[in-house]
Design a protein around this motif. Structure first.
Motif, short mmCIF file in Angstrom:
data_model
loop_
_atom_site.label_atom_id
_atom_site.label_comp_id
_atom_site.label_asym_id
_atom_site.label_seq_id
_atom_site.Cartn_x
_atom_site.Cartn_y
_atom_site.Cartn_z
N TRP A 88 2.29 -2.61 5.17
CA TRP A 88 2.21 -1.92 6.45
C TRP A 88 1.72 -2.82 7.58
CZ3 TRP A 88 4.52 2.61 6.86
CH2 TRP A 88 4.77 3.33 5.67
N LEU A 101 6.00 9.76 -0.17
CA LEU A 101 5.18 8.55 -0.17
C LEU A 101 6.06 7.31 -0.02
CD1 LEU A 101 2.82 9.35 -3.20
CD2 LEU A 101 2.35 9.71 -0.76
N VAL A 128 0.85 -1.18 0.00
CA VAL A 128 0.00 0.00 0.00
C VAL A 128 0.89 1.24 0.00
CG1 VAL A 128 -1.76 1.27 1.30
CG2 VAL A 128 -1.82 -1.21 1.25
N LYS A 181 1.41 5.00 1.14
CA LYS A 181 0.95 5.93 2.17
C LYS A 181 1.79 7.19 2.14
CE LYS A 181 -0.79 3.05 5.96
NZ LYS A 181 -0.67 2.86 7.40
N ARG A 182 1.16 8.31 2.49
CA ARG A 182 1.87 9.57 2.62
C ARG A 182 2.53 9.61 3.99
NH1 ARG A 182 -0.07 15.34 0.71
NH2 ARG A 182 1.65 16.51 1.55
N LEU A 183 3.79 10.00 4.01
CA LEU A 183 4.53 10.12 5.27
C LEU A 183 5.00 11.55 5.40
CD1 LEU A 183 5.63 8.52 7.70
CD2 LEU A 183 7.74 8.25 6.40
N GLY A 227 5.51 7.52 12.39
CA GLY A 227 5.57 6.48 11.37
C GLY A 227 6.55 5.39 11.75
#
Length: 155
Positions: free
Chosen positions: A51, A46, A4, A6-8, A16
């Protein structure tokens, strides 16, 4: 495995990292070095990973991508990487689509990228994604610019 994207956000790197308790130390160090250049709303970072690894299994990082502001309407794609084990599966294309969506939402109208000419697969990837070669868009010595390919496309 369920990869997946994901924005970090750099301000939330520590949160995170806590979420990624199985992350190897070199990954933790790399993430901790993300600076404000990628902070929203002007930037974005990203990560594509599994995850939710099974208990006791390490986080599997598959790809990354980021952009940062160059001008009010132009951003530069940075840190676009797909690990060898995940190449050829369309993950780079998905990452570029996610970066484009985020750039559009941030108000950018153009994206730029820079790649070493010695990595033709990366240059060709950008071209397949609609980037066209342009003249150098950063100030540097001729030696620093030698062997670099500069590209740009509309968001």
């Amino acid at each position: 495995m369920n990869i997946v994207i994901k924005r970090l956000d750099p301000e939330r790197v520590s949160a995170g990292l806590a979420e990624m308790s199985g992350a190897p130390e070199d990954l933790r160090e790399w993430l901790s070095e993300i600076d404000a250049r990628y902070a929203p709303p002007a930037g974005c970072f990203l990560l594509a990973a599994d995850w939710n690894p099974k208990p006791g299994e390490p986080l599997i990082l598959a790809a990354s991508g980021a952009f940062r502001r160059m001008t009010p309407d132009v951003c530069e794609v940075r840190r676009l990487l797909v690990k060898k084990a995940f190449q050829g599966q369309g993950l780079g294309k998905l990452m570029m689509r996610a970066l484009t969506d985020q750039a559009r939402a941030a108000g950018y109208t153009r994206m730029r990228a820079e790649a070493p000419a010695t990595i033709p697969a990366l240059v060709n990837f950008y071209k397949r994604e609609g980037f066209k070669e342009v003249s150098a868009f950063r100030v540097a010595t001729l030696e620093e610019l030698e062997g670099r390919v500069f590209l740009e496309r509309p968001v």
